[in-house]
Structure formats: C-alpha cells, structure tokens
Design a protein around this motif. Structure first.
Motif, short mmCIF file in Angstrom:
data_model
loop_
_atom_site.label_atom_id
_atom_site.label_comp_id
_atom_site.label_asym_id
_atom_site.label_seq_id
_atom_site.Cartn_x
_atom_site.Cartn_y
_atom_site.Cartn_z
N TYR A 11 0.82 -1.20 0.00
CA TYR A 11 0.00 0.00 0.00
C TYR A 11 0.86 1.27 0.00
CZ TYR A 11 -3.11 3.61 1.58
OH TYR A 11 -3.80 4.78 1.68
N SER A 12 0.47 2.24 -0.77
CA SER A 12 1.10 3.55 -0.65
C SER A 12 0.02 4.61 -0.79
CB SER A 12 2.18 3.73 -1.72
OG SER A 12 1.58 3.70 -2.97
N SER A 13 0.19 5.66 -0.02
CA SER A 13 -0.81 6.72 -0.01
C SER A 13 -0.79 7.49 -1.34
CB SER A 13 -0.48 7.66 1.15
OG SER A 13 -1.45 8.65 1.24
N ASP A 16 6.21 13.64 15.65
CA ASP A 16 4.87 13.03 15.72
C ASP A 16 4.46 12.41 14.39
OD1 ASP A 16 4.75 13.93 18.26
OD2 ASP A 16 3.32 15.56 17.87
N VAL A 41 4.77 8.79 13.81
CA VAL A 41 3.80 7.83 14.36
C VAL A 41 2.65 7.73 13.37
CG1 VAL A 41 2.32 7.28 16.34
CG2 VAL A 41 4.42 8.59 16.66
N THR A 42 2.60 6.63 12.67
CA THR A 42 1.58 6.52 11.62
C THR A 42 0.78 5.24 11.76
OG1 THR A 42 3.21 5.50 10.19
CG2 THR A 42 2.84 7.84 9.86
N VAL A 43 -0.38 5.26 11.16
CA VAL A 43 -1.25 4.09 11.15
C VAL A 43 -0.65 3.04 10.20
CG1 VAL A 43 -2.74 5.06 9.36
CG2 VAL A 43 -3.67 3.37 10.89
N GLU A 44 -0.80 1.78 10.56
CA GLU A 44 -0.29 0.71 9.69
C GLU A 44 -1.42 0.32 8.73
OE1 GLU A 44 1.03 -2.75 11.91
OE2 GLU A 44 0.65 -3.97 10.12
N VAL A 45 -1.17 0.52 7.45
CA VAL A 45 -2.22 0.21 6.46
C VAL A 45 -1.81 -1.05 5.71
CG1 VAL A 45 -3.61 1.11 4.55
CG2 VAL A 45 -2.58 2.68 6.16
N SER A 46 -2.71 -2.02 5.69
CA SER A 46 -2.41 -3.25 4.94
C SER A 46 -3.49 -3.48 3.89
CB SER A 46 -2.33 -4.44 5.89
OG SER A 46 -3.55 -4.55 6.58
N LEU A 47 -3.14 -4.22 2.86
CA LEU A 47 -4.11 -4.53 1.80
C LEU A 47 -4.82 -5.83 2.15
CD1 LEU A 47 -1.98 -3.73 -1.37
CD2 LEU A 47 -3.90 -2.43 -0.51
N ALA A 48 -6.16 -5.83 1.98
CA ALA A 48 -6.93 -7.04 2.28
C ALA A 48 -6.47 -8.19 1.39
CB ALA A 48 -8.42 -6.77 2.07
#
Lengths: 366, 368
Positions: free
Chosen positions: B42-44, B151, B154-161
């Motif tokens: 994943y990339s934003s 700060d 500190v990031t949310v961990e996003v994974s692909l389903a």
C-alpha cells in the motif's frame, strides 16, 4: 457580378445536403454524445462520506478518545461507519477501509478515499502523541483548550468548475475547422486546375478576384451560421456555459469560421492530390488538432501548454477552446485577445498562402 | 489476384490518414506507459498541487517540506496554475501568504467539494494545526516544528486485504482501452474507403466482365481486409510489448491482446456492413468519425465508466467496444479467460450478425 456569384454560391452550398449535414449535424451528434458520456463529469471526484467498517473489538483497545474521534468524523459527514466482526464488508467492496485499531487499518487498494482514512487516523495518532508530550512537559496545560479547532485555511476557491464545458469548447473549435469543407467546395468551383466546372468558370468574362471573394464570403457566412446554430444547441440544450459576454463569443465565431474556410481553400489549392484525399486529410487534420486541444482527453491541452506551448498557439482548435475557456473563467479579456491575435495570424497566413498558389496562374493546358 | 494487389496499393495511398491516427495513439500510449508502475504494498495517494511560499518563515518552510513528501508539488508557471486546477492536472493551489507568521492562515483553492482537495486540506490542517498546538502549549517555534515532525513518524499501519496487481496493470489496461479508437478509425476508414472504390459503377462494370468468379473477388477483398487489420493489430500489440515491458507476456497482457484481437475481427465485420450502407466516398470519413467517437465515448474507452450516466451506458451496449472495454476492466481484477468469455461471445455474435446481414444487402453502386 459579386451579388450574382454570392447568391449562387449560397444556393449551391445550401443544396449540398451532405455538406450541411456534416458541418451542422455531425458536431451536434458529437455534442449529444459528449453530454451522454460526460454529463456526470462535474460530479466525479466530489467528496462523499467514506464508508468504513469498524472492528467490534475496538473498545478492547482501551483508547477512550478514539470512539469519540470516530463519532465526530461521522457527525461531520466524513465517515459512514458500520460495526463489523471482521473484514467481510471490505472484501465485498461495501466499505473502503476496515479499522481494526487506532493504528491499524485494512484497505482494498490504494485510492484517494483510503488515503483520506489513513491521513485522518494519522492526524488522530499525531494529536495523541502531542497530548502525551504536552502533559509530560507542561502538566498544568488544559489540553481540551489547545484542541479547540481554529480555522487555519482560508478557502479562496473561485467559481464552479465544469469540465464538460472544456469538451464542448473543443467541439466548437472542431466545428469551425470543419468549415474547411465549405472552402474546399468553393475553390473547386473557381480554381481552373482543380475541376471541370472551375475550368468553365475560368474562361467566363468575370474578374476572378471578385468571384472568389464573393464565394469565400458566402462560405464564411455558411460556416458562421452552422456554428451559431451549434452554439445555441450547446447553450440551451446541452447547458454549456459560455459566460455572459456575447459580443466576444460572436467575434470568436466569426473569426474561427473564416479560419475554417481559409483552411479548406488552402488545402484545395496547395496541392494536386485528388479531392477524396483532400477531404480525408481535412478530416484527419481537424481530428488531430481537436485531439491536441483536448477533445478526447481534456488534459492534453494542459500537457502541451506545459511542454510545447507553441503547438497550442499554432492549433486553431486549441485557440478557439482557450478563447472560450478564458471568456468563461477569467474576468479580463487579455487572454481572449491573445488567442484572437494568434487565430487571426493563422487565418491571414492561410489566406496569403492560398492567394500565392492561386494568383497569376497561366495554364499551358488543362 | 489483381484485386488483392490493388487493395494494398489503395491502402498505401491512404497512408497519411493511417499515420496520423497512429501518431495520435502513440502520444496517448506514451502517457499510459508513464503509469507502468510496479505492483507493491500500500502507498498513499500523492495529490498534485501547486504551492507558493510567500512567507518563507521557518514554519512555512517546514510546511513546504512536509507537503513535498505528502503531495506531488508541480513546478509550473503561476499564470498556468488556475488552468491546471480547472483541467484537474493539479488538485489544489496552496499559497502561504506573507503574513502567515502572524495569521497562521494558508490560502487554499480547489475544485468545490473535491475529494483530492479534501486530502490536501487535511494534510495542511494536520501540520499547521499541530505546530499551533505546540506553540499554544508554550513550546518555541523550533521546538514545535521538531515535535511535529517527530509526531509525523507515528503513523497508522495500512495493509491490503488482498495483494493486488491493479496498479501494475492500470496503464496497460488504459492502453488497450484507448486502442479501441485507432483500431476502429483505421480499419473502418481503410476498409470502407477501399470497398467504396471497388463499388464504383465503372469498376463494378469492369469487374463484371472479368473472367473471375464473384466468390473469388469477394475472397480477395476479404483476405485484404483481414490481412490489413492483422498488420495493424500486430503493430499495436508489439507496441504494447515495447511500452509495457514489465508486464509483457503476463497472463493479463496475453488476455488483453486476445480481447483486442476479437475486437479487431468485429471491426472488420462492422466495416464490411458499413460499406453496404455508406457508398458515398465523401461521407465515409464523417461516418467513420461518428462511429469511432460514439463507440469510444459510450463504451468508456476514453473516459472511465463511473463518469458515464445510465443512458450512456445503455446506449453503449449496442457497440462491440462496450464489451471489449468491459473485458479489459474485468481483466484488471480477474485475469482469467472465463471472466471474459461471455463478452468475447457477444462480440463474436455481433460480428456474425453483421456479416450475415451484409450478405443480404447489395450496395448501391457509387459514382467515381
């Protein structure tokens, strides 16, 4: 002689059903197609609440503020939250993201919606870190006061942007150049080396410059008339915005109609290829210029503007498109006049080129 | 085989039109190939923006640094920025005004209610808001910037389903979607022009006294249509290999090529049917344009399907291109022959119907 030629040419052009059909009906058909295909384009990309599923285990995380943050997001119309035991809704593509915990989220694919979810959760995590830091360094601080939202961004966005208009503008440009068919038709009636009828006209006791001027004027008027009809269809049936400055729009129609006719005359006299080839070439060149002006991919005009602006300045369809766009979008007329100047120069160049090919021709035989 | 030989001579005479359509496609193909990104995690999304920093303070410079990582900063002329915004090549114009140090306000311009604009808006709020937060708590400007940057780590961990190859094939699918237009324009134009020439009264009369059977004449013309279309299809398929080397010979690529091959066959059938209806050589170019543009717009070859209204989609179903584009989109998520078989069947069915119908329609002899 002028009046006689003018009225006869008008009659000839009007009787050419094929010409009238393709100059008038074809752009209207394409306009309707645009409306059908791109009618929704202005709504595309508009922000809608993002459907997300929230793990029912979230409360076990022990983050007291996170559910409040999510409630706020839902109240502000940013998220549409459904509680779910697992990521089934995500896999069924019913939601964009499945929030497992404040720092863990699952998405189907990278998209603008998933990026917004990510960014908002990052914002939450960031403020959580900040609050911990402030409480550590300045224990007496009232965090809730610090978190009071202030407006940090001043929205200075201009008027509503409707991309459909830009497609319609390229169509006006395309139609003006389709006027090449009128120019080609008249020149085949008067340039002796092009057709039998022209040979007959060439030996008639009339002044060539007068008849060609009258014929050109007739073709120009015809092109202007079909463009005006198409503009009315666009404005009142297809709801295309042209701004509220009628005179400059009419001026543009008049000049671009002449550019189209001049293009046809030039195409006719500049070479000895068969008429079918010239017709085909006219269509292909018009379509290519329309493509470069953004008729099939609106951003093409901008890409050219960025990388090779000279192409836009030499492309009559792009100039018409840009002139209409500037009338719609900008309050001033500087850009409109710049486009008119380039269009005028192209028209003069085409007419001068045609005159060069036509003038003082003596034929040994025909 | 004189008809067959003459066929390619006429086609060669029409090369200018063919080349121009090909050049238009080449430009588009180059743009699509820029989208040939490798598949990954994943990339934003990095939204394109135009940013001006008139303030040039420590905070504004930090904001510029932050946005250059989070968004795609476009280096364009200031006068072009509004055009770029209108045409959607940038999603927001951000101005950090001279008085930013005192007002802490950033000027923002975007399309109304734009999702992309919302993302940029949020990123700015995230950064400037956080600095204000720290400064209000009592930190200095430098400390606030340093804390904010810390700060941001500190990031949310996003994974692909599910691991997806969508990003990898998006450019390739766009290439094949747009291929609909040059294939339609070129095959329809050449086949119908050649047929119109062969249907000229004078040529028909000459052919009628030639010692060759009608079946042999038709066979020669038909072989010409197929061969010419094959050459075009092969050229574009080879070009796809050149532009999209990373995915060349992958299952998705091969199935996309197969789909375009069936479309090509269908266009030949359309061209033969068209020549029975339009015999006027001057009208062919316009007819081809109407069909090619209508078919490409209403099938979603030019613009994504989500932009098309229900009426457009319903009308689009009459064109084979609709099923072709649908197959391309299906292959993006499900690269399996069974996923595209029903639509291939529809395209083959349409071709069969058109060929049968054209057998019963006798063209009106055209005048040279």
């Amino acid at each position: 002689m002028f009046k006689h030629t003018f009225s006869y040419i008008i009659k000839i052009l009007l009787r050419s059903r094929q010409l009238v059909f393709w100059s008038l009906v074809f752009p209207v058909i394409i306009g309707l197609l645009f409306k059908l295909a791109l009618g929704n384009i202005s709504n595309a990309g508009k922000f809608e609440p993002i459907p997300v599923s929230l793990s029912s285990e979230i409360e076990k995380e022990g983050d007291f503020y996170f559910p409040i943050f999510l409630d706020n997001m839902e109240d502000e119309g940013v998220f549409k939250i459904t509680e779910a035991a697992d990521d089934a809704l995500l896999k069924d593509k019913k939601v964009v993201a499945h929030i497992i915990s404040p720092d863990k989220v699952e998405v189907n694919s990278p998209s603008i919606e998933s990026s917004i979810v990510e960014s908002l959760l990052n914002q939450y995590l960031g403020y959580r870190e900040a609050a911990i830091r402030v409480m550590r360094d300045f224990p007496n601080t009232d965090i809730s006061k610090l978190l009071e939202r202030q407006s940090l961004i001043e929205d200075v966005s201009g008027r509503e942007m409707n991309m459909f208009n830009t497609y319609a503008y390229t169509l006006v440009g395309m139609q003006s150049l389709y006027g090449y068919a009128w120019g080609l038709t008249i020149i085949y009636l008067y340039q002796a080396n092009l057709s039998v009828k022209a040979r007959r006209n060439a030996i008639a006791p009339t002044k060539k410059s007068v008849v060609i001027f009258a014929a050109t004027l007739a073709a120009w008027l015809m092109n202007m008339a079909v463009m005006a009809v198409n503009l009315l269809v666009m404005r009142f049936i297809l709801n295309v915005g042209f701004g509220d400055r009628l005179i400059p729009v009419l001026g543009l129609v008049a000049l671009s109609a002449l550019t189209g006719v001049a293009f046809g005359i030039f195409l006719g006299v500049s070479n000895r290829r068969p008429i079918e080839t010239k017709i085909g070439l006219g269509i292909v060149l018009t379509m290519t210029m329309s493509f470069l002006a953004g008729m099939m991919f609106a951003q093409m005009k901008i890409l050219i503007q960025r990388n090779a602006p000279i192409i836009n300045q030499l492309n009559p369809v792009a100039l018409v498109t840009d002139a209409l766009y500037s009338l719609y979008f900008y309050p001033g007329l500087e850009r409109y006049w710049l486009n008119m100047t380039f269009l005028g120069a192209i028209t003069i160049a085409l007419l001068a080129g045609s005159t060069f090919f036509m003038e003082r021709k003596n034929y040994v035989n025909l | 085989m004189s008809i067959f030989k003459y066929y390619f001579r006429i086609a060669w005479q029409r090369r200018t039109a063919l080349i121009i359509y090909a050049v238009v496609f080449l430009v588009m193909a180059t743009l699509f190939s820029m989208n040939d990104t490798p598949a990954g995690d994943y990339s934003s999304v990095r939204v394109p923006i135009y940013l001006v920093d008139e303030s040039e303070t420590k905070t504004s410079k930090a904001l510029v640094d932050f946005l250059s990582k989070e968004a795609e900063l476009k280096s364009i002329n200031a006068w072009q920025a509004e055009d770029e915004l209108f045409y959607g090549t940038v999603d927001a114009i951000i101005t950090i005004p001279k008085d930013f140090a005192s007002t802490r306000k950033v000027l923002y311009q975007s399309a109304p209610k734009s999702s992309n604009g919302f993302l940029v808006h949020n990123k700015i709020e995230q950064f400037v808001g956080k600095i204000n937060f720290y400064q209000s708590a009592g930190y200095t400007e430098e400390e606030s910037i340093a804390n904010t940057l810390e700060d941001l780590g500190v990031t949310v961990e996003v994974s692909l389903a599910k691991k997806s190859d969508i990003a990898k094939y998006r450019g390739l699918v766009a290439y094949f979607n747009f291929l609909n237009y040059p294939l339609l324009s070129q095959i329809l134009l050449i086949v119908s022009t050649i047929m119109a020439i062969f249907n000229r009264e004078t040529i028909l009369n000459r052919h009628s006294i030639a010692p060759v059977t009608d079946a042999f004449k038709t066979m020669q013309l038909f072989t010409g249509h197929i061969l010419l279309s094959l050459v075009l299809w092969l050229a574009y398929s080879a070009l796809a290999g050149v532009y999209f080397k990373a995915t060349f010979l992958s299952k998705t690529h091969l199935l996309l090529s197969l789909n375009s091959f069936v479309l090509m066959a269908c266009i030949v059938a359309m061209a033969i049917a068209l020549t029975k209806l339009v015999t006027n050589e001057n009208a062919i170019g316009s007819a081809v344009n109407v069909i090619a543009l209508a078919s490409s717009f209403l099938s979603g070859a030019f613009v994504p399907r989500f932009l098309l209204g229900n009426t457009a989609l319903a009308l689009g179903r009459i064109f084979p291109s609709f099923y072709y584009v649908e197959n391309n989109e299906r292959l993006l998520t499900d690269p399996d022959i069974y996923a595209i078989l029903p639509n291939l069947g529809i395209m083959i069915g349409i071709s069969a119907i058109l060929l049968i119908l054209s057998m019963f329609v006798k063209p009106k002899a055209g005048k040279a």
